[in-house]
Design a protein around this motif. Structure first.
Motif, mmCIF file in Angstrom:
data_model
loop_
_atom_site.group_PDB
_atom_site.id
_atom_site.type_symbol
_atom_site.label_atom_id
_atom_site.label_comp_id
_atom_site.label_asym_id
_atom_site.label_seq_id
_atom_site.Cartn_x
_atom_site.Cartn_y
_atom_site.Cartn_z
ATOM 1 N N GLY A 1 0.668 -1.132 -0.065
ATOM 2 C CA GLY A 1 -0.027 -0.125 0.148
ATOM 3 C C GLY A 1 0.886 1.505 -0.026
ATOM 4 O O GLY A 1 0.173 2.434 -0.200
ATOM 5 N N TRP A 2 2.255 1.214 0.359
ATOM 6 C CA TRP A 2 2.899 2.404 0.066
ATOM 7 C C TRP A 2 3.239 2.873 -1.247
ATOM 8 O O TRP A 2 3.471 1.761 -2.108
ATOM 9 C CB TRP A 2 4.153 2.169 1.147
ATOM 10 N N ASN A 3 3.477 3.711 -1.443
ATOM 11 C CA ASN A 3 4.151 4.501 -2.902
ATOM 12 C C ASN A 3 4.900 5.674 -2.498
ATOM 13 O O ASN A 3 4.451 6.350 -1.453
ATOM 14 C CB ASN A 3 3.131 4.606 -4.068
ATOM 15 N N SER A 4 6.018 5.835 -3.408
ATOM 16 C CA SER A 4 6.669 6.777 -3.256
ATOM 17 C C SER A 4 6.165 8.452 -3.150
ATOM 18 O O SER A 4 6.872 9.393 -2.543
ATOM 19 C CB SER A 4 7.877 6.947 -3.930
ATOM 20 N N GLU B 1 -1.320 10.352 4.222
ATOM 21 C CA GLU B 1 -1.818 9.454 3.224
ATOM 22 C C GLU B 1 -1.561 8.069 3.497
ATOM 23 O O GLU B 1 -2.373 7.136 3.243
ATOM 24 C CB GLU B 1 -1.389 10.002 1.750
ATOM 25 N N PHE B 2 -0.281 7.810 4.104
ATOM 26 C CA PHE B 2 0.174 6.618 4.372
ATOM 27 C C PHE B 2 -0.603 6.138 5.521
ATOM 28 O O PHE B 2 -1.106 4.901 5.403
ATOM 29 C CB PHE B 2 1.661 6.625 4.744
ATOM 30 N N THR B 3 -0.784 6.739 6.466
ATOM 31 C CA THR B 3 -1.583 6.432 7.827
ATOM 32 C C THR B 3 -3.147 5.944 7.445
ATOM 33 O O THR B 3 -3.574 5.215 7.793
ATOM 34 C CB THR B 3 -1.430 7.666 8.853
ATOM 35 N N GLU B 4 -3.599 7.065 6.572
ATOM 36 C CA GLU B 4 -4.995 6.602 6.295
ATOM 37 C C GLU B 4 -5.188 5.343 5.481
ATOM 38 O O GLU B 4 -5.999 4.672 5.614
ATOM 39 C CB GLU B 4 -5.536 7.818 5.271
ATOM 40 N N GLU B 5 -4.071 4.993 4.455
ATOM 41 C CA GLU B 5 -4.267 3.851 3.813
ATOM 42 C C GLU B 5 -3.875 2.763 4.662
ATOM 43 O O GLU B 5 -4.772 1.615 4.613
ATOM 44 C CB GLU B 5 -3.069 3.953 2.590
ATOM 45 N N ARG B 6 -3.008 2.800 5.581
ATOM 46 C CA ARG B 6 -2.850 1.573 6.436
ATOM 47 C C ARG B 6 -4.419 1.435 7.404
ATOM 48 O O ARG B 6 -4.473 -0.006 7.684
ATOM 49 C CB ARG B 6 -1.922 1.856 7.353
ATOM 50 N N VAL B 7 -4.743 2.441 7.953
ATOM 51 C CA VAL B 7 -6.057 2.268 8.689
ATOM 52 C C VAL B 7 -7.137 1.926 7.984
ATOM 53 O O VAL B 7 -7.643 0.656 8.533
ATOM 54 C CB VAL B 7 -6.280 3.718 9.530
ATOM 55 N N SER B 8 -7.215 2.050 6.700
ATOM 56 C CA SER B 8 -8.300 1.549 6.030
ATOM 57 C C SER B 8 -8.080 -0.024 5.760
ATOM 58 O O SER B 8 -8.964 -0.746 5.561
ATOM 59 C CB SER B 8 -8.578 2.464 4.775
ATOM 60 N N ARG B 9 -6.960 -0.167 5.269
ATOM 61 C CA ARG B 9 -6.337 -1.631 5.030
ATOM 62 C C ARG B 9 -6.746 -2.491 6.344
ATOM 63 O O ARG B 9 -7.397 -3.906 6.136
ATOM 64 C CB ARG B 9 -5.088 -1.807 4.764
ATOM 65 N N TYR B 10 -6.560 -2.173 7.597
ATOM 66 C CA TYR B 10 -6.653 -2.746 8.546
ATOM 67 C C TYR B 10 -8.010 -3.003 9.192
ATOM 68 O O TYR B 10 -8.369 -4.013 9.745
ATOM 69 C CB TYR B 10 -5.788 -2.426 9.697
#
Length: 90
Positions: free
Chosen positions: A70-73, A79-88
């Protein structure tokens, strides 16, 4: 004493440091006297500012090297935190 490294440290190190997989579970009744063992935790969370870029070292920028799904450069920490929270949690 234990240290758990999170996914931000994994991204910022370019995958040289690996996030600690962990899950807390209660001892089962089959473990007998384990119910008499206590667990004490003092958690300290450190994180970048919300708009901090999530840049790994310039020689370790490929997502497969960094190894965090889910990480990209182009992501900042928010944005990274929101992606990780939504993934979990979604």
């Amino acid at each position: 004493l234990a240290f758990q490294i999170g996914e931000c440290a994994q991204v910022h190190s370019g995958g040289l440091l690996m996030a600690t997989p962990h899950c807390v579970r209660a001892p089962s009744s089959a473990e007998g006297d384990m119910k008499m063992v206590g667990r004490n935790t003092f958690a300290v969370f450190m994180q970048p500012t919300w708009d901090e870029t999530m840049d790994p070292p310039s020689t370790r920028t490929a997502p497969e090297v960094v190894g965090v799904k889910g990480w990209n450069s182009s992501m900042n920490f928010g944005e990274f935190t929101e992606e990780r929270v939504s993934r979990y949690y979604n």
